[in-house]
Design a protein around this motif. Structure first.
Motif, PDB file in Angstrom:
ATOM      1  N   ARG A 166      32.257 -26.912  21.618  1.00 54.11           N
ATOM      2  CA  ARG A 166      31.436 -28.127  21.637  1.00 54.11           C
ATOM      3  C   ARG A 166      31.384 -28.819  20.271  1.00 54.11           C
ATOM      4  NH1 ARG A 166      25.962 -26.453  24.731  1.00 54.11           N
ATOM      5  NH2 ARG A 166      25.623 -28.698  24.536  1.00 54.11           N
ATOM      6  N   PRO A 167      32.534 -29.139  19.697  1.00 52.96           N
ATOM      7  CA  PRO A 167      32.530 -29.761  18.363  1.00 52.96           C
ATOM      8  C   PRO A 167      31.844 -31.120  18.336  1.00 52.96           C
ATOM      9  CG  PRO A 167      34.719 -29.887  19.338  1.00 52.96           C
ATOM     10  CD  PRO A 167      33.909 -28.977  20.209  1.00 52.96           C
ATOM     11  N   VAL A 168      31.986 -31.887  19.400  1.00 54.43           N
ATOM     12  CA  VAL A 168      31.363 -33.215  19.427  1.00 54.43           C
ATOM     13  C   VAL A 168      29.845 -33.086  19.439  1.00 54.43           C
ATOM     14  CG1 VAL A 168      31.101 -35.361  20.724  1.00 54.43           C
ATOM     15  CG2 VAL A 168      33.352 -34.294  20.523  1.00 54.43           C
ATOM     16  N   ASP A 169      29.327 -32.110  20.173  1.00 53.99           N
ATOM     17  CA  ASP A 169      27.880 -31.907  20.212  1.00 53.99           C
ATOM     18  C   ASP A 169      27.349 -31.442  18.866  1.00 53.99           C
ATOM     19  OD1 ASP A 169      27.619 -32.714  22.817  1.00 53.99           O
ATOM     20  OD2 ASP A 169      27.627 -30.709  23.677  1.00 53.99           O
ATOM     21  N   VAL A 170      28.119 -30.593  18.179  1.00 51.98           N
ATOM     22  CA  VAL A 170      27.690 -30.156  16.846  1.00 51.98           C
ATOM     23  C   VAL A 170      27.697 -31.354  15.888  1.00 51.98           C
ATOM     24  CG1 VAL A 170      28.112 -28.559  14.934  1.00 51.98           C
ATOM     25  CG2 VAL A 170      28.614 -27.849  17.283  1.00 51.98           C
ATOM     26  N   ALA A 171      28.700 -32.221  16.029  1.00 51.71           N
ATOM     27  CA  ALA A 171      28.755 -33.424  15.193  1.00 51.71           C
ATOM     28  C   ALA A 171      27.564 -34.334  15.470  1.00 51.71           C
ATOM     29  CB  ALA A 171      30.070 -34.169  15.438  1.00 51.71           C
ATOM     30  N   GLY A 173      24.689 -33.383  16.450  1.00 49.89           N
ATOM     31  CA  GLY A 173      23.542 -32.726  15.831  1.00 49.89           C
ATOM     32  C   GLY A 173      23.497 -32.934  14.331  1.00 49.89           C
ATOM     33  N   PHE A 174      24.669 -32.937  13.693  1.00 48.77           N
ATOM     34  CA  PHE A 174      24.733 -33.190  12.255  1.00 48.77           C
ATOM     35  C   PHE A 174      24.200 -34.584  11.939  1.00 48.77           C
ATOM     36  CE2 PHE A 174      27.183 -34.960   8.663  1.00 48.77           C
ATOM     37  CZ  PHE A 174      26.822 -34.075   7.660  1.00 48.77           C
ATOM     38  N   VAL A 175      24.664 -35.579  12.693  1.00 49.97           N
ATOM     39  CA  VAL A 175      24.213 -36.959  12.465  1.00 49.97           C
ATOM     40  C   VAL A 175      22.710 -37.069  12.695  1.00 49.97           C
ATOM     41  CG1 VAL A 175      24.383 -39.338  13.287  1.00 49.97           C
ATOM     42  CG2 VAL A 175      26.455 -37.953  13.014  1.00 49.97           C
ATOM     43  N   ARG A 176      22.228 -36.452  13.751  1.00 51.12           N
ATOM     44  CA  ARG A 176      20.796 -36.508  14.058  1.00 51.12           C
ATOM     45  C   ARG A 176      19.977 -35.884  12.938  1.00 51.12           C
ATOM     46  NH1 ARG A 176      17.173 -32.960  16.958  1.00 51.12           N
ATOM     47  NH2 ARG A 176      15.541 -34.127  18.070  1.00 51.12           N
ATOM     48  N   ALA A 177      20.438 -34.744  12.412  1.00 46.22           N
ATOM     49  CA  ALA A 177      19.708 -34.081  11.332  1.00 46.22           C
ATOM     50  C   ALA A 177      19.673 -34.940  10.079  1.00 46.22           C
ATOM     51  CB  ALA A 177      20.342 -32.723  11.034  1.00 46.22           C
ATOM     52  N   VAL A 178      20.784 -35.606   9.769  1.00 48.19           N
ATOM     53  CA  VAL A 178      20.813 -36.482   8.596  1.00 48.19           C
ATOM     54  C   VAL A 178      19.831 -37.633   8.776  1.00 48.19           C
ATOM     55  CG1 VAL A 178      22.233 -38.111   7.285  1.00 48.19           C
ATOM     56  CG2 VAL A 178      23.161 -35.872   7.918  1.00 48.19           C
ATOM     57  N   ARG A 179      19.834 -38.217   9.959  1.00 48.32           N
ATOM     58  CA  ARG A 179      18.922 -39.332  10.212  1.00 48.32           C
ATOM     59  C   ARG A 179      17.461 -38.908  10.141  1.00 48.32           C
ATOM     60  NH1 ARG A 179      22.143 -42.165  15.327  1.00 48.32           N
ATOM     61  NH2 ARG A 179      23.681 -43.304  14.048  1.00 48.32           N
ATOM     62  N   ARG A 180      17.205 -37.672  10.520  1.00 53.10           N
ATOM     63  CA  ARG A 180      15.838 -37.154  10.476  1.00 53.10           C
ATOM     64  C   ARG A 180      15.498 -36.556   9.103  1.00 53.10           C
ATOM     65  NH1 ARG A 180      13.707 -35.633  15.716  1.00 53.10           N
ATOM     66  NH2 ARG A 180      12.876 -33.707  14.817  1.00 53.10           N
ATOM     67  N   ARG A 181      16.461 -36.608   8.203  1.00 48.23           N
ATOM     68  CA  ARG A 181      16.294 -36.064   6.847  1.00 48.23           C
ATOM     69  C   ARG A 181      15.980 -34.562   6.875  1.00 48.23           C
ATOM     70  NH1 ARG A 181      15.874 -40.403   3.371  1.00 48.23           N
ATOM     71  NH2 ARG A 181      14.953 -39.161   1.711  1.00 48.23           N
ATOM     72  N   ASP A 182      16.533 -33.894   7.858  1.00 54.03           N
ATOM     73  CA  ASP A 182      16.417 -32.448   7.967  1.00 54.03           C
ATOM     74  C   ASP A 182      17.650 -31.863   7.284  1.00 54.03           C
ATOM     75  OD1 ASP A 182      16.313 -29.770   8.657  1.00 54.03           O
ATOM     76  OD2 ASP A 182      15.660 -30.145  10.727  1.00 54.03           O
ATOM     77  N   TRP A 183      17.573 -31.737   5.971  1.00 53.59           N
ATOM     78  CA  TRP A 183      18.752 -31.372   5.197  1.00 53.59           C
ATOM     79  C   TRP A 183      19.208 -29.956   5.462  1.00 53.59           C
ATOM     80  CZ3 TRP A 183      19.940 -35.965   4.543  1.00 53.59           C
ATOM     81  CH2 TRP A 183      19.050 -36.930   4.080  1.00 53.59           C
ATOM     82  N   GLY A 184      18.280 -29.067   5.764  1.00 48.83           N
ATOM     83  CA  GLY A 184      18.669 -27.698   6.075  1.00 48.83           C
ATOM     84  C   GLY A 184      19.508 -27.627   7.335  1.00 48.83           C
ATOM     85  N   GLY A 188      23.583 -26.727   7.638  1.00 50.20           N
ATOM     86  CA  GLY A 188      24.068 -25.660   8.510  1.00 50.20           C
ATOM     87  C   GLY A 188      25.063 -26.167   9.537  1.00 50.20           C
ATOM     88  N   ALA A 189      24.758 -27.303  10.166  1.00 53.11           N
ATOM     89  CA  ALA A 189      25.682 -27.880  11.143  1.00 53.11           C
ATOM     90  C   ALA A 189      26.977 -28.311  10.458  1.00 53.11           C
ATOM     91  CB  ALA A 189      25.030 -29.072  11.839  1.00 53.11           C
ATOM     92  N   GLY A 190      26.860 -28.874   9.251  1.00 50.24           N
ATOM     93  CA  GLY A 190      28.049 -29.277   8.514  1.00 50.24           C
ATOM     94  C   GLY A 190      28.941 -28.097   8.177  1.00 50.24           C
ATOM     95  N   ARG A 191      28.323 -26.968   7.853  1.00 52.88           N
ATOM     96  CA  ARG A 191      29.105 -25.754   7.578  1.00 52.88           C
ATOM     97  C   ARG A 191      29.922 -25.353   8.791  1.00 52.88           C
ATOM     98  NH1 ARG A 191      26.484 -20.104   5.246  1.00 52.88           N
ATOM     99  NH2 ARG A 191      28.108 -18.654   6.004  1.00 52.88           N
TER     100      ARG A 191
END
Length: 241
Positions: A166-171, A173-184, A188-191
């Motif tokens: 599910r690489p697209v779903d992880v991507a 999630g990465f975008v969503r976390a950045v937008r929410r400023r959830d850097w942790g 992790g998703a970026g890793r």
């Protein structure tokens, strides 16, 4: 008040360990990755608890660069594995974190390249990961970020396979976390994303990781994840698959 004070001390100890691990990743895994705290911490309950919170990532520089840990480091890591097994009602992420620590301990103590996993000890068996199969993409990205210590080059386990499907779903999630400023969560998703095929080129992962590092890199656990992600995208690792 006493509980709050203990929690603050633990958070500080985790930050100290994460800072030292991130520094060791920058330095190629040489030296004592967890610094003086671990070197002097055998038997120290606070250091062992902090090592448990950081999980398998405490030994990440040694795993990536195949450098031997100092005996004191290995002793503290072993204590963290053995002193805090998951309870019967533990969450799946807790079970997987413990499994990752056991697997890492096997890697570091085995005379062979491969860890002694899958043997007769039931604790060596992989926990169930079917709960990730149909998880919404938001949940998947969050859970994978919690289990970012499993994102290691060449690692093959049920969680890693779920991420690869599910690489697209992880991507997303990465975008969503950045937008929410959830850097942790973003780190992790970026890793994970640095290890996955099929990540959309439009994501701009490298620039995204730079932004996460800029905005959240003062948190040593974020810095650790970003540094690991950047290493995965290079050819500098010893024995890289």
């Amino acid at each position: 008040m006493e509980q709050s004070g203990t929690s603050t001390l633990l958070q500080g100890a985790v930050r100290d360990l994460a800072t030292s691990v991130a520094s060791a990743l920058r330095g190629g895994g040489h030296g004592t990755v967890a610094g003086e705290a671990v070197a002097a911490g055998a038997g120290d309950g606070l250091v062992v608890a902090a090592a448990r919170v950081l999980g398998a990532d405490l030994m990440l520089p040694h795993v990536l660069f195949r450098t031997p840990p100092a005996p004191e480091e290995l002793a503290v890591f072993r204590q963290a594995v053995e002193a805090h097994p998951p309870r019967a009602d533990a969450a799946p992420t807790v079970r997987w974190s413990h499994w990752a620590m056991r697997r890492t301990l096997g890697r570091l103590t085995s005379p062979l390249d491969e860890p002694h996993m899958g043997g007769e000890d039931p604790a060596d068996a992989e926990p169930d990961a079917t709960w990730l199969d149909d998880a919404p993409w938001q949940t998947l990205a969050h859970q994978l970020s919690v289990l970012a210590a499993l994102a290691v080059p060449g690692e093959d386990c049920a969680v890693a396979r779920a991420a690869r499907r599910r690489p697209v779903d992880v991507a997303r999630g990465f975008v969503r976390a950045v937008r929410r400023r959830d850097w942790g969560q973003a780190a992790g998703a970026g890793r994970w994303l640095t290890l996955l095929d099929g990540v959309p080129a439009t994501l701009g992962l490298e620039a995204g990781l730079d932004f996460v590092d800029l905005m959240g890199g003062s948190d040593p656990r974020v810095a650790l994840q970003v540094r690991a992600a950047r290493l995965f995208g290079t050819e500098t690792l010893v024995g890289r698959p």
